[in-house]
Design a protein around this motif. Structure first.
Motif, PDB file in Angstrom:
ATOM      1  N   SER A   2       0.839  -1.181   0.000  1.00  0.00           N
ATOM      2  CA  SER A   2       0.000   0.000   0.000  1.00  0.00           C
ATOM      3  C   SER A   2       0.882   1.242   0.000  1.00  0.00           C
ATOM      4  CB  SER A   2      -0.903   0.000   1.237  1.00  0.00           C
ATOM      5  OG  SER A   2      -1.657   1.177   1.285  1.00  0.00           O
ATOM      6  N   ILE A   3       0.623   2.158  -0.921  1.00  0.00           N
ATOM      7  CA  ILE A   3       1.350   3.424  -0.943  1.00  0.00           C
ATOM      8  C   ILE A   3       0.330   4.544  -1.132  1.00  0.00           C
ATOM      9  CG2 ILE A   3       3.539   2.510  -1.815  1.00  0.00           C
ATOM     10  CD1 ILE A   3       2.728   3.345  -4.597  1.00  0.00           C
ATOM     11  N   THR A   4       0.686   5.709  -0.660  1.00  0.00           N
ATOM     12  CA  THR A   4      -0.166   6.879  -0.825  1.00  0.00           C
ATOM     13  C   THR A   4       0.656   7.951  -1.530  1.00  0.00           C
ATOM     14  OG1 THR A   4      -1.363   6.359   1.209  1.00  0.00           O
ATOM     15  CG2 THR A   4      -1.540   8.613   0.382  1.00  0.00           C
ATOM     16  N   PHE A   5       0.076   8.556  -2.548  1.00  0.00           N
ATOM     17  CA  PHE A   5       0.775   9.610  -3.269  1.00  0.00           C
ATOM     18  C   PHE A   5      -0.254  10.587  -3.813  1.00  0.00           C
ATOM     19  CE2 PHE A   5      -0.062   6.172  -6.213  1.00  0.00           C
ATOM     20  CZ  PHE A   5      -0.593   6.818  -7.315  1.00  0.00           C
ATOM     21  N   GLN A   6       0.204  11.770  -4.169  1.00  0.00           N
ATOM     22  CA  GLN A   6      -0.670  12.758  -4.766  1.00  0.00           C
ATOM     23  C   GLN A   6      -0.494  12.724  -6.279  1.00  0.00           C
ATOM     24  OE1 GLN A   6      -0.015  16.552  -2.913  1.00  0.00           O
ATOM     25  NE2 GLN A   6      -0.794  15.843  -0.940  1.00  0.00           N
ATOM     26  N   ALA A   7      -1.581  13.012  -6.962  1.00  0.00           N
ATOM     27  CA  ALA A   7      -1.568  12.994  -8.424  1.00  0.00           C
ATOM     28  C   ALA A   7      -2.461  14.109  -8.935  1.00  0.00           C
ATOM     29  CB  ALA A   7      -2.056  11.645  -8.940  1.00  0.00           C
ATOM     30  N   THR A   8      -2.336  14.388 -10.215  1.00  0.00           N
ATOM     31  CA  THR A   8      -3.164  15.394 -10.866  1.00  0.00           C
ATOM     32  C   THR A   8      -3.906  14.740 -12.014  1.00  0.00           C
ATOM     33  OG1 THR A   8      -1.514  17.080 -10.319  1.00  0.00           O
ATOM     34  CG2 THR A   8      -3.113  17.645 -12.019  1.00  0.00           C
ATOM     35  N   MET A   9      -5.204  15.027 -12.120  1.00  0.00           N
ATOM     36  CA  MET A   9      -6.004  14.490 -13.215  1.00  0.00           C
ATOM     37  C   MET A   9      -5.820  15.396 -14.423  1.00  0.00           C
ATOM     38  SD  MET A   9      -8.171  12.122 -14.143  1.00  0.00           S
ATOM     39  CE  MET A   9      -9.006  11.442 -12.744  1.00  0.00           C
ATOM     40  N   ILE A  10      -5.309  14.838 -15.519  1.00  0.00           N
ATOM     41  CA  ILE A  10      -5.099  15.588 -16.756  1.00  0.00           C
ATOM     42  C   ILE A  10      -5.748  14.821 -17.897  1.00  0.00           C
ATOM     43  CG2 ILE A  10      -3.391  16.535 -18.352  1.00  0.00           C
ATOM     44  CD1 ILE A  10      -1.422  16.626 -15.991  1.00  0.00           C
ATOM     45  N   ASP A  11      -6.742  15.426 -18.504  1.00  0.00           N
ATOM     46  CA  ASP A  11      -7.463  14.804 -19.626  1.00  0.00           C
ATOM     47  C   ASP A  11      -7.926  13.386 -19.294  1.00  0.00           C
ATOM     48  OD1 ASP A  11      -7.128  17.087 -21.242  1.00  0.00           O
ATOM     49  OD2 ASP A  11      -5.166  16.401 -21.920  1.00  0.00           O
ATOM     50  N   GLY A  12      -8.435  13.196 -18.089  1.00  0.00           N
ATOM     51  CA  GLY A  12      -8.978  11.900 -17.696  1.00  0.00           C
ATOM     52  C   GLY A  12      -7.954  10.876 -17.253  1.00  0.00           C
ATOM     53  N   VAL A  20       6.214   6.554  -9.020  1.00  0.00           N
ATOM     54  CA  VAL A  20       5.587   5.547  -8.160  1.00  0.00           C
ATOM     55  C   VAL A  20       6.167   4.180  -8.518  1.00  0.00           C
ATOM     56  CG1 VAL A  20       3.409   4.507  -7.458  1.00  0.00           C
ATOM     57  CG2 VAL A  20       3.477   6.922  -8.068  1.00  0.00           C
ATOM     58  N   ALA A  21       6.625   3.457  -7.506  1.00  0.00           N
ATOM     59  CA  ALA A  21       7.271   2.153  -7.724  1.00  0.00           C
ATOM     60  C   ALA A  21       6.226   1.051  -7.894  1.00  0.00           C
ATOM     61  CB  ALA A  21       8.205   1.832  -6.567  1.00  0.00           C
ATOM     62  N   VAL A  22       5.573   1.064  -9.042  1.00  0.00           N
ATOM     63  CA  VAL A  22       4.598   0.021  -9.376  1.00  0.00           C
ATOM     64  C   VAL A  22       4.951  -0.464 -10.779  1.00  0.00           C
ATOM     65  CG1 VAL A  22       2.165  -0.480  -9.795  1.00  0.00           C
ATOM     66  CG2 VAL A  22       2.798   1.109  -7.970  1.00  0.00           C
ATOM     67  N   PRO A  23       5.060  -1.767 -10.955  1.00  0.00           N
ATOM     68  CA  PRO A  23       5.428  -2.290 -12.282  1.00  0.00           C
ATOM     69  C   PRO A  23       4.393  -1.919 -13.353  1.00  0.00           C
ATOM     70  CG  PRO A  23       5.486  -4.030 -10.615  1.00  0.00           C
ATOM     71  CD  PRO A  23       4.871  -2.833  -9.977  1.00  0.00           C
ATOM     72  N   ASP A  24       4.859  -1.753 -14.587  1.00  0.00           N
ATOM     73  CA  ASP A  24       3.941  -1.500 -15.697  1.00  0.00           C
ATOM     74  C   ASP A  24       2.897  -2.607 -15.771  1.00  0.00           C
ATOM     75  OD1 ASP A  24       5.103   0.851 -16.518  1.00  0.00           O
ATOM     76  OD2 ASP A  24       6.333  -0.072 -18.082  1.00  0.00           O
ATOM     77  N   ARG A  25       1.694  -2.207 -16.088  1.00  0.00           N
ATOM     78  CA  ARG A  25       0.546  -3.091 -16.276  1.00  0.00           C
ATOM     79  C   ARG A  25       0.096  -3.797 -14.998  1.00  0.00           C
ATOM     80  NH1 ARG A  25      -0.544  -2.395 -21.405  1.00  0.00           N
ATOM     81  NH2 ARG A  25       1.113  -2.277 -22.935  1.00  0.00           N
TER      82      ARG A  25
END
Length: 67
Positions: A2-12, A20-25
């Motif tokens: 479990s990780i928590t991070f901030q993000a921005t919604m851009i064009d959906g 963020v250390a999460v593998p592709d797909r």
């Protein structure tokens, strides 16, 4: 994991503000909580004026004597 991070919604699309250390797909579960921001944050600090304008705003706006 479990990780928590901030993000921005851009064009959906959610764009993380930091890598963020999460593998592709990788499949993830997302909970979205909007962050309250001040709508004036984008314009704070862009003005120009005397260095003492915050302390002497009445003088510069209304012409009162400086304190």
């Amino acid at each position: 994991m479990s990780i928590t991070f901030q993000a921005t919604m851009i064009d959906g699309v959610l764009r993380p503000d930091v890598p963020v250390a999460v593998p592709d797909r990788a499949r993830v579960q997302v909970t979205v909580e909007t962050i309250k921001t001040d709508p004036l944050d984008e314009v704070i600090g862009i003005g120009q004026g005397p260095a003492d304008s915050a302390e002497q705003h009445d003088h510069y706006i209304y012409g009162t004597p400086k304190k």
